[in-house]
Design a protein around this motif. Sequence first.
Motif, PDB file in Angstrom:
ATOM      1  N   UNK A 160       0.822  -1.201   0.000  1.00 13.77           N
ATOM      2  CA  UNK A 160       0.000   0.000   0.000  1.00 13.77           C
ATOM      3  C   UNK A 160       0.856   1.251   0.000  1.00 13.77           C
ATOM      4  N   UNK A 161       0.234   2.379  -0.313  1.00 13.34           N
ATOM      5  CA  UNK A 161       0.932   3.651  -0.374  1.00 13.34           C
ATOM      6  C   UNK A 161       0.838   4.351   0.978  1.00 13.34           C
ATOM      7  N   UNK A 162       1.966   4.423   1.672  1.00 10.69           N
ATOM      8  CA  UNK A 162       1.987   4.984   3.025  1.00 10.69           C
ATOM      9  C   UNK A 162       1.993   6.508   3.017  1.00 10.69           C
ATOM     10  N   UNK A 163       2.678   7.099   2.053  1.00  9.76           N
ATOM     11  CA  UNK A 163       2.834   8.557   2.027  1.00  9.76           C
ATOM     12  C   UNK A 163       1.477   9.258   1.983  1.00  9.76           C
ATOM     13  N   UNK A 164       1.290  10.194   2.902  1.00  6.91           N
ATOM     14  CA  UNK A 164       0.065  10.998   2.974  1.00  6.91           C
ATOM     15  C   UNK A 164      -1.196  10.144   3.137  1.00  6.91           C
ATOM     16  N   UNK A 210       1.618   9.084  11.997  1.00  9.76           N
ATOM     17  CA  UNK A 210       1.173   7.751  12.356  1.00  9.76           C
ATOM     18  C   UNK A 210       2.286   6.756  12.055  1.00  9.76           C
ATOM     19  N   UNK A 211       2.176   5.580  12.659  1.00 12.88           N
ATOM     20  CA  UNK A 211       3.124   4.504  12.415  1.00 12.88           C
ATOM     21  C   UNK A 211       2.477   3.496  11.483  1.00 12.88           C
ATOM     22  N   UNK A 212       2.997   3.320  10.261  1.00 14.82           N
ATOM     23  CA  UNK A 212       2.347   2.435   9.295  1.00 14.82           C
ATOM     24  C   UNK A 212       2.351   0.971   9.740  1.00 14.82           C
ATOM     25  N   UNK A 213       1.393   0.245   9.229  1.00 12.59           N
ATOM     26  CA  UNK A 213       1.302  -1.180   9.508  1.00 12.59           C
ATOM     27  C   UNK A 213       0.259  -1.829   8.628  1.00 12.59           C
ATOM     28  N   UNK A 214       0.003  -3.104   8.865  1.00 13.79           N
ATOM     29  CA  UNK A 214      -0.988  -3.833   8.087  1.00 13.79           C
ATOM     30  C   UNK A 214      -2.382  -3.498   8.593  1.00 13.79           C
ATOM     31  N   UNK A 215      -3.283  -3.225   7.652  1.00 11.85           N
ATOM     32  CA  UNK A 215      -4.691  -2.981   7.965  1.00 11.85           C
ATOM     33  C   UNK A 215      -5.524  -4.126   7.397  1.00 11.85           C
ATOM     34  N   UNK A 216      -6.449  -4.624   8.195  1.00 16.24           N
ATOM     35  CA  UNK A 216      -7.413  -5.596   7.674  1.00 16.24           C
ATOM     36  C   UNK A 216      -8.381  -4.884   6.733  1.00 16.24           C
ATOM     37  N   UNK A 217      -8.910  -3.756   7.163  1.00 19.51           N
ATOM     38  CA  UNK A 217      -9.730  -2.920   6.296  1.00 19.51           C
ATOM     39  C   UNK A 217     -11.226  -3.049   6.501  1.00 19.51           C
ATOM     40  N   UNK A 244      -1.583  -1.546   3.448  1.00 19.38           N
ATOM     41  CA  UNK A 244      -0.682  -0.913   4.417  1.00 19.38           C
ATOM     42  C   UNK A 244      -1.157   0.514   4.630  1.00 19.38           C
ATOM     43  N   UNK A 245      -1.323   0.883   5.877  1.00 17.25           N
ATOM     44  CA  UNK A 245      -1.790   2.223   6.221  1.00 17.25           C
ATOM     45  C   UNK A 245      -1.648   2.421   7.711  1.00 17.25           C
ATOM     46  N   UNK A 246      -2.646   3.012   8.331  1.00 18.58           N
ATOM     47  CA  UNK A 246      -2.625   3.234   9.775  1.00 18.58           C
ATOM     48  C   UNK A 246      -3.502   2.174  10.443  1.00 18.58           C
ATOM     49  N   UNK A 247      -2.902   1.212  11.174  1.00 11.50           N
ATOM     50  CA  UNK A 247      -3.681   0.139  11.801  1.00 11.50           C
ATOM     51  C   UNK A 247      -4.724   0.615  12.802  1.00 11.50           C
TER      52      UNK A 247
END
Length: 351
Positions: A160-164, A210-217, A244-247
């Motif tokens: 996933x795209x973490x930036x912004x 934020x600290x990025x991580x895996x998101x279920x969604x 990948x984003x903010x868990x």
Amino acid sequence: MEMAPESWTELVDLEKLRDWMDMQGLESGPLEDVTSLAGGTQNILLRFKRGGRAFVLRRPPHRPHMNGSETMRREARVLGALKGSDVPHPGLIAACPTDDVLGAAFYLMEPVEGFNATVGLPPLHAGDPKIRYGMGLAIADGAAALGRVDYVAAGLSDLGKVENYLERQVKRWRSQLESYAEYEGWAGPGDIPGVDKVADWLEANRPGSFKPGIIHGDYHLANVMYRFDGPELAAIVDWELTTIGDPLLDLGWLMATWPDGEGRGSTGSVGVQPWDGFPTAQELVARYAEGSARDLSAIEWYAVLACYKLGIILEGTNARAAAGKAPKETGDMLHASTIGLFRRALGWIGG
């Protein structure tokens, strides 16, 4: 849902599946005790045995709304990356990323021995409020465990795209809502309470980092399975929206969809019965904090974002129904759900 044997071949070519399994060295002999676990517009799930071993096949529906094969590839990749972690998940056995075997990408996973609480509670869980309290804590533990996974070490840095990531959210979903104007007959967002106020509040109160991580969604009670012998999770399932984003959005999603004190969700529908004994949403947050080093000071922002995002997703079906592209009853029901979610969001922001 079980289907008659003659309908299995309409879902999956079992002969081609058997040949592919031969090439992968996955047991031998015929596919036996084949049972369909889902059908219709949902992803197709078949449970079967081969050589005494049980398998579950998952593939997209024949007419997926999105790129079903890409969804399967992402799901399989994440499940494979979670191997050895303390995240309850279905064990990945093997995956076929191409369309040439069954017409779409698919994967095989270990069967999950468990139950979905929204379908019904077995006697042990229905008869003990303490067990139900533990069930609530367990779903918070599952989200915290997923948030602890090092996605870079797991090989998922490009998922996933973490930036912004946080900056993109409101604009992305506001545009989605505006796009529904293409459906003739849709009344527009005028009767969605606080639709602009919620968006403006989200923009004004967005966390700075934020600290990025895996998101279920799509983390809620219907997407986890519980063990039959206690309150623990057997597995987190349905990883279609994983990225990948903010868990913390998974925890916010859980708060947005968590039933009230009588077991009703923000949509007005009954989630789980009996409900007494389950912890409150605030207790879920406290439990998550015990298993996470993340800053939860802005957790209500994530809950409001979850209401905003999910409400807009559900409103899409209402718009399609207005144009005759989905059943009117379904559109009406989901529109009511959207209204319930926005009302819950307004409660958090003091609107």
